[in-house]
Design a protein around this motif. Structure first.
Motif, PDB file in Angstrom:
ATOM      1  N   ALA A 264       0.416  -0.885   0.096  1.00 22.70           N
ATOM      2  CA  ALA A 264      -0.030  -0.151   0.452  1.00 22.70           C
ATOM      3  C   ALA A 264       0.708   1.060  -0.151  1.00 22.70           C
ATOM      4  O   ALA A 264       0.084   2.249  -0.804  1.00 22.70           O
ATOM      5  N   LEU A 265       1.531   0.942   0.815  1.00 17.84           N
ATOM      6  CA  LEU A 265       3.268   2.436   0.750  1.00 17.84           C
ATOM      7  C   LEU A 265       3.492   2.824  -0.785  1.00 17.84           C
ATOM      8  O   LEU A 265       3.313   4.007  -0.631  1.00 17.84           O
ATOM      9  N   LYS A 266       4.102   1.660  -1.192  1.00 18.23           N
ATOM     10  CA  LYS A 266       4.442   0.991  -2.528  1.00 18.23           C
ATOM     11  C   LYS A 266       4.034   2.236  -3.066  1.00 18.23           C
ATOM     12  O   LYS A 266       3.749   2.925  -4.588  1.00 18.23           O
ATOM     13  N   THR A 267       2.220   1.901  -3.055  1.00 19.38           N
ATOM     14  CA  THR A 267       1.576   2.038  -4.517  1.00 19.38           C
ATOM     15  C   THR A 267       1.094   3.510  -3.982  1.00 19.38           C
ATOM     16  O   THR A 267       0.869   4.122  -4.926  1.00 19.38           O
ATOM     17  N   LEU A 268       0.893   4.146  -2.685  1.00 20.10           N
ATOM     18  CA  LEU A 268       0.738   5.537  -3.073  1.00 20.10           C
ATOM     19  C   LEU A 268       2.165   6.728  -3.226  1.00 20.10           C
ATOM     20  O   LEU A 268       1.661   7.415  -3.508  1.00 20.10           O
ATOM     21  N   PHE A 269       2.677   5.705  -2.945  1.00 21.06           N
ATOM     22  CA  PHE A 269       4.024   6.902  -3.105  1.00 21.06           C
ATOM     23  C   PHE A 269       4.568   6.994  -4.512  1.00 21.06           C
ATOM     24  O   PHE A 269       4.821   7.730  -5.621  1.00 21.06           O
ATOM     25  N   ILE A 270       4.005   6.211  -5.306  1.00 21.53           N
ATOM     26  CA  ILE A 270       4.799   5.392  -6.380  1.00 21.53           C
ATOM     27  C   ILE A 270       3.172   6.550  -7.926  1.00 21.53           C
ATOM     28  O   ILE A 270       3.464   7.283  -8.886  1.00 21.53           O
ATOM     29  N   PHE A 271       2.029   6.187  -7.133  1.00 21.42           N
ATOM     30  CA  PHE A 271       0.469   7.548  -7.516  1.00 21.42           C
ATOM     31  C   PHE A 271       0.613   8.689  -7.511  1.00 21.42           C
ATOM     32  O   PHE A 271       0.410   9.591  -7.682  1.00 21.42           O
ATOM     33  N   PHE A 272       1.513   9.364  -6.054  1.00 24.42           N
ATOM     34  CA  PHE A 272       1.623  10.846  -5.644  1.00 24.42           C
ATOM     35  C   PHE A 272       2.946  10.727  -6.558  1.00 24.42           C
ATOM     36  O   PHE A 272       2.580  12.274  -7.627  1.00 24.42           O
ATOM     37  N   PHE A 273       3.864  10.675  -6.118  1.00 24.73           N
ATOM     38  CA  PHE A 273       5.522  11.599  -7.021  1.00 24.73           C
ATOM     39  C   PHE A 273       5.510  11.391  -8.330  1.00 24.73           C
ATOM     40  O   PHE A 273       6.785  12.024  -8.993  1.00 24.73           O
ATOM     41  N   VAL A 274       5.242   9.654  -8.658  1.00 20.82           N
ATOM     42  CA  VAL A 274       5.236   9.549 -10.491  1.00 20.82           C
ATOM     43  C   VAL A 274       3.718   9.672 -11.126  1.00 20.82           C
ATOM     44  O   VAL A 274       3.692  11.011 -11.902  1.00 20.82           O
ATOM     45  N   GLY A 275       2.634   9.327 -11.346  1.00 19.88           N
ATOM     46  CA  GLY A 275       1.319   9.224 -11.241  1.00 19.88           C
ATOM     47  C   GLY A 275       1.716  11.056 -11.446  1.00 19.88           C
ATOM     48  O   GLY A 275       0.288  11.539 -12.755  1.00 19.88           O
ATOM     49  N   LEU A 276       0.522  10.924 -10.148  1.00 19.79           N
ATOM     50  CA  LEU A 276       0.071  12.849 -10.168  1.00 19.79           C
ATOM     51  C   LEU A 276       1.413  13.780 -10.285  1.00 19.79           C
ATOM     52  O   LEU A 276       0.626  14.663 -11.211  1.00 19.79           O
ATOM     53  N   TYR A 277       2.179  13.529  -9.743  1.00 19.87           N
ATOM     54  CA  TYR A 277       2.993  14.624 -10.306  1.00 19.87           C
ATOM     55  C   TYR A 277       3.032  14.917 -11.502  1.00 19.87           C
ATOM     56  O   TYR A 277       3.655  15.995 -12.777  1.00 19.87           O
ATOM     57  N   GLY A 278       3.321  13.607 -12.501  1.00 23.08           N
ATOM     58  CA  GLY A 278       3.800  12.729 -14.408  1.00 23.08           C
ATOM     59  C   GLY A 278       2.485  14.393 -14.633  1.00 23.08           C
ATOM     60  O   GLY A 278       2.690  15.219 -16.121  1.00 23.08           O
ATOM     61  N   TYR A 279       1.094  13.757 -14.050  1.00 20.81           N
ATOM     62  CA  TYR A 279       0.066  14.371 -14.725  1.00 20.81           C
ATOM     63  C   TYR A 279       0.047  15.888 -14.655  1.00 20.81           C
ATOM     64  O   TYR A 279      -0.242  16.724 -15.243  1.00 20.81           O
TER      65      TYR A 279
END
Length: 448
Positions: A264-279
């Protein structure tokens, strides 16, 4: 195949290894984990319902700061203080933990912290380049600034900005290297790429007098720490051609909920710093980026203008290369920036670190590293045909002009009004039909 015993995870560490590890552990925890109260103050000031890529970018750029100063990053003096704290902690830790046999699991989790800290650092910059906006295409004013009037770092930035595809490729390399760090099996490859890539950035900062050499070296040090874990095995296998043991250290997660929490922590990290930031970074790129102002300028006025007539207090001043009062030429950008080239002193704006401003008045990329032009932001009263100019350079912010404009035809603008000294100003601007080989294309027939 016989594996060299010294390459296997040891069950019992040497005393010197344990002491060294304690120091390294404390040092990198200080360097990677936000312990500064100012970081959390900034965190709580974020408008999470209106979260922008700027907010996430500044979260990724944390490094501890013990010595006060204007520099946005820590200095090497801060590194020394962190090392002193780590040394003190090592002495205390060693005194109370003499019986410990090894720190395999703690070493593993330290590598995890460093991996993720390094990943967000390089991905944050990588995505700014992948969607090329960190080093944008030069403005009209910059294209009409003499080479010798630009700082070394500005020349470097403009040279990269004229090739957006190259900038995007650099961003791709940086981003992929950061993503490789998010997996234990590919972390060494990512660290190796970062040492090469960010090491080059560090050297460029030194060579071109950039302001982020401390931070880029900080990222290189983190990558070196990660690579050191495998470097002996790599040398043994590739150079000495000897049998080499694989990495067998795994996290100890005995309970199912431990593994669930890790996922869960890894998924949240990737979502926030990669997915959301990238978008959000991509959205900024689609919206013309962040380096230049967004407020539209005077309609159909963009271009460079020769100052054919210039008067101060109704006294005409002929063209001169040395006069500090007379304007030489004027540029209207597509956005609400007007720049004036003259022989009047320009206090250099040495903004050479990456800053993301939301207000147009604060955006200083276009004037940073240039000393031959005064840059003004302006507002327009279209009803009365008046523009209100404000010098953007923080060293010249008292300079304000209120100018009435007349446009007799599409190639001429006449400005008249007063400056901050209440001197009357009158200037006739004639647009120059200038061709830029850089834009027209060197391989196309071009008539200047």
């Amino acid at each position: 195949m016989t594996h060299p015993a010294n390459l296997l995870p040891p069950q019992t560490w040497k005393a010197s290894w344990k002491v060294l590890f304690r120091f390294v552990f404390i040092y990198f925890i200080i360097q990677c984990v936000p312990l500064d109260i100012r970081y959390f103050v900034g965190l709580f000031h974020i408008h999470w319902l209106e979260l922008s890529f700027r907010d996430i970018f500044y979260l990724t750029r944390y490094s501890p700061k013990f010595v006060s100063g204007n520099a946005p990053f820590n200095s090497f003096a801060d590194w020394g203080i962190a090392a002193f704290i780590a040394l003190t902690g090592t002495l205390v830790w060693t005194y109370f933990d003499k019986a410990r046999q090894q720190y395999n699991q703690l070493y593993y989790w330290l590598r995890v912290i460093v991996r993720y800290r390094l990943a967000i650092g390089v991905i944050a910059y990588g995505l700014l380049k992948l969607f090329p906006q960190q080093l944008p295409y030069p403005s009209i004013s910059q294209l009409n600034t003499q080479y010798g009037d630009l700082s070394a770092w500005k020349i470097f930035a403009m040279s990269t900005g004229v090739v957006p595809s190259m900038e995007a490729f650099l961003g791709l390399v940086e981003t992929v290297a950061g993503l490789l760090l998010l997996n234990r099996r590919t972390a060494t490859i990512g660290a190796g790429v970062i040492i090469t890539f960010t090491g080059n950035v560090f050297m460029s900062n030194l060579a071109y007098e950039g302001g982020e050499y401390v931070y880029s070296f900080y990222l290189v040090v983190l990558a070196l720490f990660l690579l050191s874990y495998d470097i002996i095995r790599i040398i043994s296998l590739l150079t000495l051609e000897q049998p080499t043991a694989p990495n067998t250290v795994r996290p100890y997660l005995p309970q199912p909920w431990h593994r669930g929490l890790k996922f869960a922590l890894k998924t949240l990290f990737i979502f926030f710093f990669v997915g959301l930031y990238g978008y959000k970074t991509y959205a900024s790129y689609r919206n013309a980026g962040y380096q230049y102002p967004k407020t539209p300028g005077l309609e159909h006025a963009a271009g460079i203008y020769n100052v054919s007539t210039f008067r101060i207090n109704n006294q005409e001043i002929p063209y001169s290369l040395t006069d500090s009062v007379r304007w030489k030429d004027v540029v209207f950008e597509r956005w609400a920036t007007l720049s004036i080239r003259s022989n009047r002193y320009v206090h250099p704006d040495l903004a050479d670190t990456e800053e993301i401003y939301t207000n147009d008045a604060d955006k200083n990329y276009e004037l940073a590293g240039s000393v031959s032009r005064h840059y003004y932001s302006y507002g327009i009263d279209t009803g009365r045909q008046i523009i209100f100019l404000q010098n953007k350079n923080r060293h010249h912010q008292r300079e304000k002009l209120v100018l009435h404009y007349i446009r007799p035809d599409s190639s001429r603008i006449i400005l008249s009004g007063t400056n901050e000294k209440q001197d009357s100003v009158y200037a006739v601007l004639d647009k120059i039909d200038k061709k830029y080989p850089l834009i027209e294309g060197r391989r196309k027939p071009l008539k200047l």
